[in-house]
Design a protein around this motif. Structure first.
Motif, mmCIF file in Angstrom:
data_model
loop_
_atom_site.group_PDB
_atom_site.id
_atom_site.type_symbol
_atom_site.label_atom_id
_atom_site.label_comp_id
_atom_site.label_asym_id
_atom_site.label_seq_id
_atom_site.Cartn_x
_atom_site.Cartn_y
_atom_site.Cartn_z
ATOM 1 N N TRP A 76 102.317 25.439 25.707
ATOM 2 C CA TRP A 76 102.664 25.680 24.306
ATOM 3 C C TRP A 76 101.438 25.635 23.406
ATOM 4 N N PHE A 77 100.430 24.878 23.799
ATOM 5 C CA PHE A 77 99.172 24.817 23.055
ATOM 6 C C PHE A 77 98.105 24.265 23.988
ATOM 7 N N ASP A 78 96.861 24.350 23.572
ATOM 8 C CA ASP A 78 95.737 23.886 24.375
ATOM 9 C C ASP A 78 95.470 22.416 24.047
ATOM 10 N N ALA A 79 95.834 21.520 24.960
ATOM 11 C CA ALA A 79 95.601 20.087 24.777
ATOM 12 C C ALA A 79 94.385 19.693 25.604
ATOM 13 N N TYR A 80 93.324 19.251 24.958
ATOM 14 C CA TYR A 80 92.072 18.999 25.659
ATOM 15 C C TYR A 80 92.111 17.738 26.508
ATOM 16 N N SER A 81 92.693 16.635 25.962
ATOM 17 C CA SER A 81 92.706 15.376 26.695
ATOM 18 C C SER A 81 93.889 14.524 26.272
ATOM 19 N N LYS A 87 90.382 13.799 20.749
ATOM 20 C CA LYS A 87 89.256 14.636 21.144
ATOM 21 C C LYS A 87 89.602 16.124 21.044
ATOM 22 N N ARG A 88 88.820 16.855 20.282
ATOM 23 C CA ARG A 88 88.937 18.300 20.117
ATOM 24 C C ARG A 88 90.357 18.732 19.744
ATOM 25 N N GLN A 89 90.933 18.030 18.786
ATOM 26 C CA GLN A 89 92.310 18.336 18.379
ATOM 27 C C GLN A 89 92.450 19.719 17.755
ATOM 28 N N GLU A 90 91.348 20.258 17.247
ATOM 29 C CA GLU A 90 91.437 21.571 16.611
ATOM 30 C C GLU A 90 91.903 22.638 17.590
ATOM 31 N N TRP A 159 104.416 12.989 23.667
ATOM 32 C CA TRP A 159 103.565 12.396 22.634
ATOM 33 C C TRP A 159 103.658 13.234 21.373
ATOM 34 N N LEU A 160 103.003 12.782 20.325
ATOM 35 C CA LEU A 160 103.014 13.484 19.044
ATOM 36 C C LEU A 160 101.593 13.887 18.691
ATOM 37 N N PRO A 161 101.283 15.185 18.706
ATOM 38 C CA PRO A 161 99.946 15.614 18.301
ATOM 39 C C PRO A 161 99.617 15.163 16.872
#
Length: 276
Positions: A76-81, A87-90, A159-161
């Protein structure tokens, strides 16, 4: 790129409710449906058998590039870690925005099939699907596409981004008077300023806090090796600040290294939530 068609488990013999459930990263709608319906309650029946008039909608994300794994994945989206969700939430923003617009369209279509009965629609997901579903709900309030309580929100092992930003925002704000109204406004403003960008517009309408009476069901394995239970606890803590009715369940010993719903207890809990 278009989203694939959702997998639909049709209601029988007629349609009274809809449950929209989002898969985790690397899975898809059909796979999630098969896994979910292969699990049973303590009475030996799966959820679809227990709720025959419910229509089950399992959307599938489109493939998108994973910066971490350096390949296209159904996500659904790019989750880095998930070890350091700051980290890199953008990297999450474009996928979240695109996926949320898609999920809101599905909610709108299901509401049309149910003659506008939003209270008969449930939205949820597992892992990254939970993360997307919760933000889709918040975005639906802000855009005005969700103008009343849903039947419920469900989240499993997720989790909640942008949780830490939200938690800090809610903690630092002076929430005097109608706390729910102010929390709703803060979360909505954060979404549109920090995530949505210009592709989504905030509704200019009086706030209706009744939508935040939507019941919430969250469960998470304390031994989850993929998404730490601490992230689930954090999500529950934040959502309790915003929503009126939040259930939180922890368990151990589920399949998938704890990254699944405990059988049969967890499915009994889900069934009770859906039937309340």
């Amino acid at each position: 790129m278009e989203f694939p068609a959702p997998h639909i488990h049709h209601a029988q013999p007629f349609h009274t409710h809809t449950i929209i459930l989002l898969h985790g990263r690397g899975s898809n709608g059909l796979e999630f449906a098969e896994e979910l319906f292969s699990s049973t309650t303590s009475k030996g029946k799966n959820l679809a058998s227990c709720l025959p008039t419910y229509r089950w909608v399992f959307p599938t994300s489109r493939d998108r590039w994973s910066t971490t794994f350096q390949e296209d994945m159904c996500s659904w989206f790019d989750a880095y870690s998930l070890n350091d969700i700051q980290k890199r939430q953008e990297l999450q923003k474009d996928g979240l925005r695109e996926s949320i617009l898609y999920i809101l369209d599905i909610i709108e279509e299901e509401a049309r099939l149910l003659d506008g009965q939003l209270g008969h629609i449930y939205l949820g997901g597992i892992s990254q699907g939970m993360a997307t579903a919760i933000w889709a709900f918040f975005a639906g309030i802000g855009t005005g596409q969700v103008q009343g309580p849903l039947g419920g929100l469900l989240g499993f092992c997720g989790w909640l981004p942008f949780a830490q930003q939200l938690e800090g925002l809610l903690d630092k704000s002076t929430l005097n008077g109608p706390i729910i109204h102010q929390a709703q406004r803060l979360v909505s403003t954060f979404f549109f300023d920090g995530i949505a960008g210009r592709e989504m517009s905030q509704a200019n309408q009086p706030e209706d806090s009744s939508v935040l009476s939507t019941p919430v069901f969250l469960s998470h394995g304390a031994d989850d090796e993929w998404v730490s239970v601490e992230l689930g606890r954090q999500a529950s803590r934040i959502i309790r600040t915003i929503m009126d009715r939040v259930e939180w369940h922890e368990f151990t010993g589920a399949e998938g290294e704890g990254h699944w719903i405990k059988e049969p207890e967890g499915f009994d809990q889900i069934l009770q939530f859906l039937q309340t």
